[in-house]
Design an enzyme around this catalytic site. Structure first.
Site, PDB file in Angstrom:
ATOM      1  N   LYS A 120       0.787  -1.247  -0.047  1.00  0.00           N
ATOM      2  CA  LYS A 120       0.011   0.141  -0.114  1.00  0.00           C
ATOM      3  C   LYS A 120       0.874   1.273  -0.091  1.00  0.00           C
ATOM      4  O   LYS A 120       1.701   1.197   0.726  1.00  0.00           O
ATOM      5  CB  LYS A 120      -0.774  -0.011   1.510  1.00  0.00           C
ATOM      6  CG  LYS A 120      -2.015   0.667   1.030  1.00  0.00           C
ATOM      7  CD  LYS A 120      -3.102   0.010   2.455  1.00  0.00           C
ATOM      8  CE  LYS A 120      -4.430   0.929   2.175  1.00  0.00           C
ATOM      9  NZ  LYS A 120      -5.368   0.433   3.187  1.00  0.00           N
ATOM     10  N   GLU A 176     -19.091  -6.735  10.070  1.00  0.00           N
ATOM     11  CA  GLU A 176     -20.313  -5.990  10.683  1.00  0.00           C
ATOM     12  C   GLU A 176     -21.196  -6.983  11.536  1.00  0.00           C
ATOM     13  O   GLU A 176     -21.550  -6.859  12.812  1.00  0.00           O
ATOM     14  CB  GLU A 176     -20.860  -5.047   9.846  1.00  0.00           C
ATOM     15  CG  GLU A 176     -19.989  -3.751   9.812  1.00  0.00           C
ATOM     16  CD  GLU A 176     -19.143  -3.831   8.450  1.00  0.00           C
ATOM     17  OE1 GLU A 176     -19.214  -5.232   7.950  1.00  0.00           O
ATOM     18  OE2 GLU A 176     -18.379  -3.003   7.930  1.00  0.00           O
ATOM     19  N   ARG A 230     -25.012  -3.882   6.839  1.00  0.00           N
ATOM     20  CA  ARG A 230     -24.646  -5.263   6.856  1.00  0.00           C
ATOM     21  C   ARG A 230     -25.062  -5.853   8.124  1.00  0.00           C
ATOM     22  O   ARG A 230     -25.014  -7.096   8.101  1.00  0.00           O
ATOM     23  CB  ARG A 230     -23.156  -5.184   6.809  1.00  0.00           C
ATOM     24  CG  ARG A 230     -22.430  -4.941   5.719  1.00  0.00           C
ATOM     25  CD  ARG A 230     -22.284  -6.159   4.905  1.00  0.00           C
ATOM     26  NE  ARG A 230     -22.165  -6.019   3.491  1.00  0.00           N
ATOM     27  CZ  ARG A 230     -20.848  -6.045   2.831  1.00  0.00           C
ATOM     28  NH1 ARG A 230     -20.028  -6.043   3.700  1.00  0.00           N
ATOM     29  NH2 ARG A 230     -20.787  -5.565   1.595  1.00  0.00           N
TER      30      ARG A 230
END
Ligand SMILES: [Mg+2]
Ligand SMILES: [Mg+2]
Lengths: 630, 630
Positions: B280, B367, B395
């Site tokens: 990243k 979640e 979710r």
């Protein structure tokens, strides 16, 4: 009877293994006797008799927490935790619940009804235990079907990471309600049947020991190989990779083996998974041979296994009408595909699956994936129909919004069990879908007044360029004749069922249309003659019609078998306010702001005030109210 | 510049590897230049430059479908599919979206914004392809963080079972937005770093070949061992067990290796998973060293990496106020625990995590599990606070209903990003939580008008015996002083902000209270003086207050930054109708029935008509309307 002496788990601890075996037989007889009268979840409970006895013998409930996933297999647990006398009231209004309920017993550590929640709940309890410095055990009992649900895998992943002391018992009966699908199922089958795993491990270890020292690089490789083989030849690798220690498989009907294994896993300081193989319907021949059919039963004759003839109408169920309609439509349109999340029978898709095996997808207990799979199909030009119970569609809510409605993809939701479902209670009532779907842009929502309309709605839905929910109730339809031709219903159009002379209209949805007609019959005796409207679209509403009614000074009564908060009545009120039409008297009847327990549908409707009498009262009330003077 | 010559994926195919490498460097410079001006997702895009180029070189978009999971890493894809000129408008109103969007380009095969959806969508497309007799490729690109989301695992399980031709590229950068957690992350780390896997496989196979024939039983074992070893020593066992063929790990910044591997997986007839390791922030030192901080950026100075000073107020964000408040409260109450689903920074829990590492739980992108874990904690006497964005709570909707509200467990939802979020657009607006939570029994819902009230609401929520949602907006609070003492706010009580002399009350929620005050200031010039009410509870409403207002003949204007369908206004209308109080003129202002795109919050509010001017208009309008005569 040993069973008479069992009033709590403590009574099991004094029993010998032989006595436990006798108790298991008595419990099976008790289950067959009781459920043949009351109906209920049959196969799953026959399958866990020994497992439940072993758990309660080895663990110390309610100090130790036993959490049943789904919960339809908790009858044996209820029998031995002081509730056997209440079984004649099983799943009846005011009676024993068909699922664990915290309010029913301290032995019900966590309430449930839907699948795949137990590991998350158990992990929460294990974390709390450690934070509070307590020392009890936490045991989640989860089926092989429920293990494919995404949240169970999320929980495994987190539990393996946290390394809390936690016991997961995988109750593997090789099926969920229907036969299991998915790679996980294949994997478990391999663990169960392919003796290679355990045997090979032993043989290769033995072999490696026998090879004479070769020296140098190869020897070092060999040493590493020994370690690695030990690691790699563990069955249950998948669970091991996720941080669990795997034990099993163990025969779930062998009380001695079960108690030995449970005693062993009890000592582990880290998360363990015990793989128990059980047979759904064990001990009742007919259930062993056809466990899917005897998963849940209506009252039956225990000798023949045949269901008692019910006195109910000859009308087909809405589910069956849907199941036939989708087959007929799919014959004409090759783009139609059907999706279910482990409920091919319950959603009426068995016929479709047989006729179009390549266009039928049972994804397992995985509603989220089912919804987004449907989105992918729709984005590629197919016409997916996701058949799902209202209560289970809650699992796919974000996918409905994020993957389907934002992209305005033509997915048809065949929302079965919309409204009150009866015996399954709180966790299964289809009370919220109108509210939670209505707030989502691009969604169209319809509900038919009868089975003929259901067919035309399905046809209509399949012509639309965006997402549609066609919701319909559990149980028998009305027995009306079916149209020979298919036709579309104009989107957002309501239907006048009865014209009426009094300046009041009853705006009713689904089965409430019949209730409104009944109310109108009563009212006729008092000289009141309301208009009856079939509000077949909840979204969009019939704005032109509402405008006319408001303009002509009609009062309104809305009637729906859904939560009032956010429901049809709410939509009507919003529409009127949005058009500056205050002053129209409106009464809204529907489900109150509380969870509706189990019971007969009729009893429940009476309890919440959805009766012809109350509709008639509301009509008179709103007529009296009229328009308020300034 | 090579980049100038790239107007579509076809332009990559003619380039040499050396040219592609140069192009990668140019794209990185382009990203740094552009994002330092516009802001946007930075680290994720720097990390996938080579991967994106390799994908578009090997595959043939839009014929082949490339589906980006989450989608915040699709900038490079946008740059090379004809949208580089639009980058100055990135995430701005009417400009280029920050996520893939089907309406934006045929190369955006599937829109997204939330995590873990790509494999489901890709599988749907692969199924559709086969049913239609087409032959293109379908590629899902999913991050290691998103792979822990339950629905991704559901999809893997189903895809492994169906065995459709499908390519999953696992973009493994060892983190989601924050550092990854969970057993899956550990597992991937092992695959990446432990060379043992691949090496041992080779060495043991070699060893087994060299052992001379021993004859008899051992030889047969050995033969079987060879087969099994071949199977067992594959790295990526977990994926193999789920029915995928695993390839990798491959260096995601090595264009030659990537294209070779992609060419290879392209030939596989079954599901394959290609494990690509990327970094990243690759190519921008500051981002490489602090990828979590540079995940998403506001405009910055590319030389120093420092954010440009914004001219915004000195008020803290609601998120920070929450983050400080929960630490203070947790100092006093050891039962308080905090849960996040992979958003420790975004939800303001970093401080809590440092102060109370044992009471902080980052569950990964999960979640559903987060909600039911909270339920388990609450059932065991803890006081869990699940901090989650409004859009991501979707979710966990079934878990909110089934695991928390049915059992009336005291879980506090700290619902951040409630209302319009701005640049992230459709997929991230917090528009629906009021509607979808309000219909659920036992739920309490509040929203503060300022940060001081947020603190007291959090305190109040933690005293309640049942579930509570405290929702608050993204961005800066109002800069008000904070109370020294904690106190509870009476449940369901509204607050009068301004008394008013005209018979009209503006019932406003959250940031709309300030808007209402601004409207009142404007109206004062016209001699209109409305009451301003802080509707700090959406559920329960302040019934006594409403009764008084209705009785005294007040008109009402409701103002909320949520979907009108099922929102605060809807609740007020329901309450009035439920009490037979028709004739009260009500105007409801809020979000219309459409998905709100990306843009500045101010622009969006103007676009949907949530301005002081419109509130003032509604007040005058409803005053004029008054009560309708009979
Ligand atoms: Mg099963
Ligand atoms: Mg990542």
């Amino acid at each position: 009877m040993l069973l008479d002496r069992v009033n709590g788990p403590a009574d099991l601890k004094a029993m010998s293994l032989a006595e436990l075996r006798q108790l298991a037989a008595e419990i099976r007889r008790f289950l067959i006797e009781q459920l043949s009268v009351t109906g209920g979840h049959f196969g799953p409970n026959l399958g866990v008799v020994e497992l439940t006895l072993a758990l309660h013998r080895v663990f110390d409930s309610p100090r130790d927490k036993i959490i049943w996933d789904v919960g339809h297999q908790a009858y044996v647990h209820k029998i031995i935790t002081g509730r056997k006398e209440r079984f004649p009231t099983l799943r009846q209004f005011g009676g024993l619940a068909g699922f664990p309920k915290r309010s029913e017993s301290p032995h019900d550590a966590f309430g449930t009804g839907h699948a795949s929640t137990s590991i998350s709940a158990a992990l929460g309890m294990a974390v709390a235990r450690d934070l509070k410095g307590e020392s009890h055990h936490v045991v989640a009992v989860i089926g092989d079907g429920a293990m494919t649900g995404g949240m169970a895998l999320e929980a495994l992943n987190h539990a393996g990471h946290l390394r809390k002391r936690l016991i997961v018992v995988l109750n593997d009966n090789e099926m969920s309600i229907a036969e299991n699908v998915g790679a996980m199922a294949n994997y478990l089958a391999k663990l169960r049947t392919d003796r290679t795993y355990a045997k090979m491990k032993n043989e290769v270890e033995h072999l490696l020991k026998r090879i004479p020292s070769i020296g140098g690089k190869v020897a070092r490789t060999l040493e590493r190989a020994k370690d690695s083989v030990k690691y790699f030849w563990v069955p249950g690798m998948l669970f091991e990779e996720l941080g669990f220690t795997y034990f099993g498989p163990v025969d779930g009907h062998d009380l001695a083996a079960l108690t030995t294994m449970l005693d062993r896993v009890k000592e582990c300081p880290d998360p363990v998974l015990l793989h128990v193989v059980t047979q759904k319907g064990k001990g009742y021949g007919r259930a062993e041979r056809a466990p899917d059919k005897l998963h849940s039963v209506t009252p039956f004759n225990p000798e023949t296994g045949k269901a008692e003839k019910s006195s109910s109408s000859l009308a087909p169920s809405y589910t069956d009408v849907f199941g036939n309609a989708i087959v007929e439509l799919a014959e004409q349109d090759p783009r139609i595909v059907a999706i279910t999340a482990a409920m091919p029978g319950g959603t009426g898709l068995t016929k479709f699956a047989q006729r179009f095996p390549d266009r039928f997808f049972d994804v397992g207990i995985a509603e989220q994936h089912a919804a987004t799979l449907s989105a992918g199909l729709a984005a590629s030009g197919m016409r997916p129909v996701f058949a799902v119970y209202s209560t289970f569609l809650q699992r796919a809510y974000d996918q409905v919004i994020h993957d389907i409605c934002i992209q305005n993809l033509p997915v048809v939701f065949a929302v079965d069990r919309a409204g009150l479902v009866g015996a399954d209670g709180e966790t299964h009532q289809g009370a919220f879908d109108v509210a939670y779907l209505r707030t989502v842009p691009n969604m169209t929502i319809m509900m038919p007044k009868d089975e003929n309309e259901l067919r035309q709605m399905l046809y209509t839905a399949l012509q639309l360029p965006g997402p549609v929910a066609v919701r319909y109730p559990r149980g028998a339809a009305r027995g009306v004749p079916l149209d020979k031709e298919w036709h579309t219903i104009p989107i957002g159009s309501w239907e006048v069922i009865r014209q009426g002379l009094s300046p009041v209209a009853v705006v009713a949805m689904g089965p409430m249309v019949a209730l409104a007609e009944e109310a109108a019959d009563r009212l006729a005796e008092e000289g009141v003659d309301p208009m009856i409207i079939n509000a077949r679209f909840v979204k969009p509403l019939d704005g032109d019609f509402l405008l006319r009614l408001a303009g002509e000074g009609w009062a309104l009564v809305t009637v729906e078998e859904t939560a009032l908060a956010g429901g049809l009545g709410s939509a009507v009120l919003e529409w009127l306010a949005g058009h500056g039409l205050h002053g129209v008297p409106v009464r809204c009847l529907g489900l109150p702001d509380q969870f509706i327990p189990h019971g007969g549908r009729g009893e429940l409707l009476r309890a919440v005030g959805l009766t012809a009498e109350r509709v008639a009262d509301a009509v008179k009330d709103v007529l009296r109210a009229g328009r308020v003077p300034r």
